[in-house]
Design an enzyme around this catalytic site. Structure first.
Site, PDB file in Angstrom:
ATOM      1  N   GLU A 111       0.779  -1.056   0.091  1.00  0.00           N
ATOM      2  CA  GLU A 111       0.025   0.081   0.156  1.00  0.00           C
ATOM      3  C   GLU A 111       0.807   1.314  -0.090  1.00  0.00           C
ATOM      4  OE1 GLU A 111      -3.846   1.885   2.353  1.00  0.00           O
ATOM      5  OE2 GLU A 111      -2.036   0.852   3.441  1.00  0.00           O
ATOM      6  N   HIS A 169      -0.119  -0.453  -4.942  1.00  0.00           N
ATOM      7  CA  HIS A 169      -1.666  -0.471  -4.926  1.00  0.00           C
ATOM      8  C   HIS A 169      -2.143   0.840  -5.149  1.00  0.00           C
ATOM      9  CE1 HIS A 169      -5.105   0.606  -2.193  1.00  0.00           C
ATOM     10  NE2 HIS A 169      -5.507  -0.539  -2.648  1.00  0.00           N
TER      11      HIS A 169
END
Length: 686
Positions: A352, A367
């Site tokens: 992320e 991400h």
């Protein structure tokens, strides 16, 4: 006299209206210093409505000026009605600045004053996000019940065609006499599109609220005290893994194949998506993605977004290399091992790319950048001045079929790491002397191992999100899936001669694949949906445990997602000392997949593990470990389970295991249930 701290929530009501107009159910009015007026209205101050002129106001909040006016120069780089995306680096940096600006004020009166000053100046979407994050985390307000986003910005959840009707009704009829507007169940496509079979699930308000609220609780940028929560990276993996598993259950219920990973970023995307949403605040249309769109390099000067698709490919390859090397390199060149205990957490923060990532320069931001690329696929260089698509907003992304294909790829990265871990040895699975001898699922209709689902109609009140319309209650009728409530009846034999404490773990997964063949364990384990988790005291001998579905540690009840129309902004969580993140959690009415008319077969799995191996030091008392703790964690406490998230299905099994029954030990058991959809039964929520 101290100020009622819940007044800050009224700054989120009708967010594009000036702060000095009445807000919320009680028509709260903020009386602001003259210098807090914007340049646009300050010369006309004598004509602006002031508290004595506002009829019906029951509360006036006098805002004291700060010692120094907050510096908003960085925040104002984003225009007031421009789109805002957490997946765009420039926007993230601006949002972090505004969150920190709010959080730096320790005293509530100063925090409130800063929030009032920013209200009419900064980007509206940015303001709602940043203030929501600050309210959740500020010591003076963290126990307040944040109003759900659909009551603040309904434009992110309901079709644009509804708003002209609402405008007409609110102007023509007084509150109490207004008819309810029905939001169609099917409005984004026809049945010619196979993906539309599950649109009711993707476009469900509660699911998209869950995704939005989870990212409020777990922002990936800003002050380290806000971001650095216990096992944050692992929870990013697990929450999205569970969303994907639930979506696959829904697809199989509707005779669709499981999600196909989006792994070839040069091939056309067959799935189209037309959201039918309009940005009322920004006066923009959410652009569609037509079938056959292909990812391109992105260069959008409007938000300083510039990257190549090859960047994604490089980051992917480096992450895979790190997984198989079982270590990552931090920004100082140090080697960090991906251990069995913390490897998934490091990987989650790296994929992320939160500020906890060990090396964002090397491993990138795969991400978030993937979301950005998909959100801009229709106009990657902004030559047509088109806004971003729904994939660019955490409140709308889960509506789009490509969200799940993208997250199927993201999940496969995590599974690649999990597959490097050795299977759980027997001593990490068994609980000596404890046997689960029988499982039954009993519905309120006294049916055994059958759960019923059906459509339900509910009214929601959106008056506090209808900016610049006449005030007063305005109800909308939505249709959503629901299920009959049920009770687990579990027989557990304690063959030891003393009382023991265990953790009951309940999962559920489809029994058969798209072709009607029974799932192998290796396939089924990634479809296991966590249904509940709770501790239990086991007396010596036979124990009968009954657990209601409404007590699930995964979900939050309907009234927390859609507050009573007469109480849109409740003041506080029910328990002011709650360790839960109020409002975060999976909607309870979607605990069970839709199933089908003939009966959708699912395996219910129950395991009792040793509480001594599960308990976390300084864990919150058991009575507080509820309300979606499995997906949302706990406030100011460690995650309430020492085991890896998803245990015991987070690793590959021993080679001798072919089916779920081969995996079972004495402290585990399964039951075959059917989920039956009653299309002819239509219930109304009261």
């Amino acid at each position: 006299m101290s100020i009622d701290k819940s007044v800050i929530l009224h700054l989120l009501a009708r967010p594009s209206e000036p702060v000095y107009l009445p807000k919320g159910k009680k028509n709260v009015v903020f009386e602001i210093p003259h210098e807090y007026l914007t340049d646009r209205y300050r010369p006309l101050a004598e004509y602006l409505p002031r508290p004595p002129m506002l009829r019906g106001s029951t509360s006036v909040v006098r805002v004291k000026p700060l010692r120094e006016v907050p510096d908003l120069s960085v925040v104002l780089r984003l225009e007031r009605r421009q789109s805002f995306s957490l997946f765009v680096r420039e926007h993230r940096d601006i949002a972090a600045h505004l969150i920190n600006l709010f959080m730096k004020w320790d005293a509530f009166e100063d925090f409130l004053s800063a929030a009032v000053y920013a209200h009419d100046r900064v980007n509206i979407y940015l303001y709602v996000y940043a203030l929501s994050v600050a309210i959740i985390h500020h010591p003076e307000t963290k126990h307040l019940y944040l109003p759900p986003l659909h009551t603040i910005l309904p434009e992110k959840f309901i079709p644009a065609t509804i708003f002209p009707q609402a405008r007409e009704i609110t102007h023509v009829l007084p509150p109490g006499k207004r008819m309810t507007i029905t939001i169609p169940k099917d409005y984004t496509a026809s049945d010619l599109d196979m993906e539309h079979r599950v649109a009711y699930w993707r476009e469900d308000i509660g699911i998209n609220l869950h995704h939005w609220h989870w990212h409020l609780v777990y922002p990936f940028f800003g002050d380290m005290k806000i971001v650095n929560k216990d096992r944050r990276g692992e929870l990013f993996y697990y929450m999205h893994h569970q969303m994907l598993a639930r979506y696959n259950c829904e697809r199989l219920s509707n005779q669709l194949e499981r999600v196909v990973r989006f792994i070839n970023w040069n091939e056309p995307i067959p799935e189209a998506y037309f959201s039918k949403l309009d940005s009322i605040v920004a006066s923009r249309i959410w652009p569609a993605r037509t079938a056959g769109a292909v990812l391109k390099d992105v260069h959008r000067p409007i938000n300083k977004s510039k990257f190549d698709i090859q960047d994604l490919e490089r980051w992917r390859d480096r992450i895979y290399e790190a997984i198989h090397r079982k270590s990552v390199i931090d920004k100082n060149g140090n080697v960090i091992p991906l251990t069995e205990k913390n490897g998934i957490d490091v990987l989650g923060n790296m994929v992320e790319a939160s500020i906890l990532s060990p090396n964002r320069h090397l491993y990138g931001n795969i991400h978030n950048t993937g979301h950005d690329a998909l959100a801009c696929v229709h106009d990657p260089d902004n030559r047509y001045l088109e806004d971003i698509g729904v994939m660019g907003d955490v409140a709308t992304a889960a509506r789009d079929p490509i969200f799940y294909r993208w997250h199927a790829f993201i999940d496969s990265v995590f599974q690649e790491y999990k597959d490097t871990l050795a299977p759980y040895p027997k001593d990490q699975l068994i609980y000596p002397g404890i046997r689960v001898t029988d499982i039954k699922v009993i519905t309120d209709e006294s049916n055994e191992n059958v759960v019923y689902t059906f459509w339900e109609e509910s009214d929601i009140n959106l008056e506090h999100g209808l900016d610049f319309m006449a005030t007063g209650k305005m109800n909308f009728k939505i249709t959503h899936l629901n299920h009959s409530e049920f009770t687990y009846k579990i027989q557990i034999q304690n063959n030891q001669n003393q009382k023991h404490k265990g953790t009951v773990r309940i999962f559920m997964a489809p029994k058969y694949d798209e072709r009607g063949y029974q799932f192998t364990f290796k396939e089924q384990k990634n479809l296991m949906v966590e249904m509940d988790k709770f501790s239990v005291d086991l007396d010596a001998g036979k124990n009968t445990i009954e657990r209601k579905s409404t007590d699930s540690a995964v979900t939050i009840p309907f009234h927390q997602i859609f507050p009573d129309p007469d109480d849109v902004i409740p003041a506080e969580c029910k328990d002011s000392n709650s360790t839960n993140f109020c409002g975060c959690g999976w909607p309870h009415y979607l605990l069970v997949p839709k199933g089908n008319n003939g009966g959708f077969h699912m395996d219910v799995f129950v395991m009792v593990s040793n509480f001594k191996d599960d308990v976390v030091p300084s864990q919150a008392p058991d009575e507080h470990v509820k309300d979606a703790a499995s997906y949302c964690g706990l406030r100011d406490h460690k995650y309430p389970d020492a085991r890896p998230m998803g245990y015991p299905f987070d690793r590959q099994p021993e080679q001798t295991v072919e089916y779920l029954t081969d995996f079972l030990t004495d402290n585990m058991n399964t039951a075959d249930i059917q989920v039956v959809f009653r299309d002819s039964h239509f219930f109304k929520c009261k």
